[in-house]
Design a protein around this motif. Structure first.
Motif, mmCIF file in Angstrom:
data_model
loop_
_atom_site.group_PDB
_atom_site.id
_atom_site.type_symbol
_atom_site.label_atom_id
_atom_site.label_comp_id
_atom_site.label_asym_id
_atom_site.label_seq_id
_atom_site.Cartn_x
_atom_site.Cartn_y
_atom_site.Cartn_z
ATOM 1 N N UNK A 166 114.086 29.526 -23.860
ATOM 2 C CA UNK A 166 115.337 29.886 -23.229
ATOM 3 C C UNK A 166 115.145 31.375 -22.956
ATOM 4 N N UNK A 167 115.016 32.360 -23.913
ATOM 5 C CA UNK A 167 115.013 33.718 -23.380
ATOM 6 C C UNK A 167 113.771 33.859 -22.399
ATOM 7 N N UNK A 168 112.705 33.296 -22.397
ATOM 8 C CA UNK A 168 111.651 33.437 -21.460
ATOM 9 C C UNK A 168 112.204 33.130 -19.984
ATOM 10 N N UNK A 169 113.040 31.847 -20.070
ATOM 11 C CA UNK A 169 113.612 31.318 -18.838
ATOM 12 C C UNK A 169 114.711 32.430 -18.326
ATOM 13 N N UNK A 170 115.505 32.983 -19.173
ATOM 14 C CA UNK A 170 116.201 33.808 -18.843
ATOM 15 C C UNK A 170 115.866 35.151 -18.147
ATOM 16 N N UNK A 171 114.651 35.586 -18.830
ATOM 17 C CA UNK A 171 114.145 37.073 -18.227
ATOM 18 C C UNK A 171 113.380 36.648 -16.955
ATOM 19 N N UNK A 172 112.643 35.406 -16.677
ATOM 20 C CA UNK A 172 112.139 35.196 -15.460
ATOM 21 C C UNK A 172 113.346 34.692 -14.318
ATOM 22 N N UNK A 173 114.534 34.382 -14.687
ATOM 23 C CA UNK A 173 115.717 34.095 -13.780
ATOM 24 C C UNK A 173 115.992 35.556 -13.449
ATOM 25 N N UNK A 174 116.171 36.607 -14.371
ATOM 26 C CA UNK A 174 116.499 37.923 -14.113
ATOM 27 C C UNK A 174 115.446 38.556 -13.241
ATOM 28 N N UNK A 175 114.274 38.299 -13.314
ATOM 29 C CA UNK A 175 113.056 38.866 -12.536
ATOM 30 C C UNK A 175 113.283 38.433 -11.031
ATOM 31 N N UNK A 176 113.612 37.076 -10.957
ATOM 32 C CA UNK A 176 113.590 36.388 -9.529
ATOM 33 C C UNK A 176 114.995 37.060 -8.893
ATOM 34 N N UNK A 177 116.080 37.157 -9.654
ATOM 35 C CA UNK A 177 117.150 37.784 -8.890
ATOM 36 C C UNK A 177 116.984 39.292 -8.760
#
Length: 206
Positions: free
Chosen positions: A138-149
């Motif tokens: 979940x934290x990896x997905x959160x970081x990925x989503x943040x990077x995409x944003x």
């Protein structure tokens, strides 16, 4: 009781889901961060639908202007199978309202008693339980989503800068075209010379 405010007076993190990481045969902790977005003090209180299963420290308090507070939420040891069937069912409610400047001598309990309930806002969080591996994913997905944003934001900014640059180049090109436009003087000089020659021809020859 108010459902929400026109302006966001209290920034709450996480916004809607409170995650706990196992193993749940021992105490599990997580945190709620409260950020006062105003220039006045805010009083808050944190309640839960399962008071026997959770402990919150502190469960109420005062947050100064532009200040923040962190509440630690402690989940008591429970049967993991029971928790797996309770995903999203346990809830927390964060009550908050602006503190009256004239109430500096009142205790937090007295402040809540005298608070205008029409101006008390509440925010709900639902509890979810996961393994360590699930938390990591979940934290990896959160970081990925943040990077995409962040990447999308930078691309949008580059597009805006490119548009401004194109406009500037267009205006510069127009000024350059005007500056390099052939002068009208040579055509005017030829016209004058022809006119003088015509006058001389008419006067001295005719």
């Amino acid at each position: 009781m108010a459902k929400g405010s026109v302006v966001n007076i209290l920034e709450i993190s996480p916004e809607d889901k409170l995650f706990f990481t196992g193993p749940f045969t021992e105490i599990s902790k997580t945190h709620i961060t409260l950020k006062n977005a105003t220039f006045k003090s805010i009083i808050f209180k944190i309640k839960t639908t399962e008071p026997k299963k959770y402990c919150v420290r502190p469960n109420q308090g005062i947050i100064g202007p532009q200040d923040s507070a962190t509440a630690t939420v402690i989940l008591q040891p429970l049967d993991e199978e029971l928790l797996s069937s309770s995903q999203g069912q346990h809830k927390f409610q964060i009550l908050h309202t602006l503190k009256d400047d004239g109430d500096s001598l009142k205790s937090i309990e007295e402040l809540w008693i005298s608070a205008n309930h029409a101006l008390v806002f509440h925010h709900k969080l639902r509890c979810y339980f996961e393994t360590e591996i699930e938390t990591q994913h979940r934290m990896k997905d959160k970081d990925l989503q943040f990077n995409i944003t962040e990447l999308r934001s930078k691309v949008d900014e580059l597009k805006r800068q490119n548009t401004k640059l194109n406009i500037s180049l267009s205006e510069t090109q127009k000024r350059l075209d005007i500056a390099l436009k052939p002068s009208q003087f040579p055509d005017l000089l030829i016209y004058i010379v022809v006119a003088i020659l015509g006058w001389l021809f008419a006067k001295f020859i005719i």
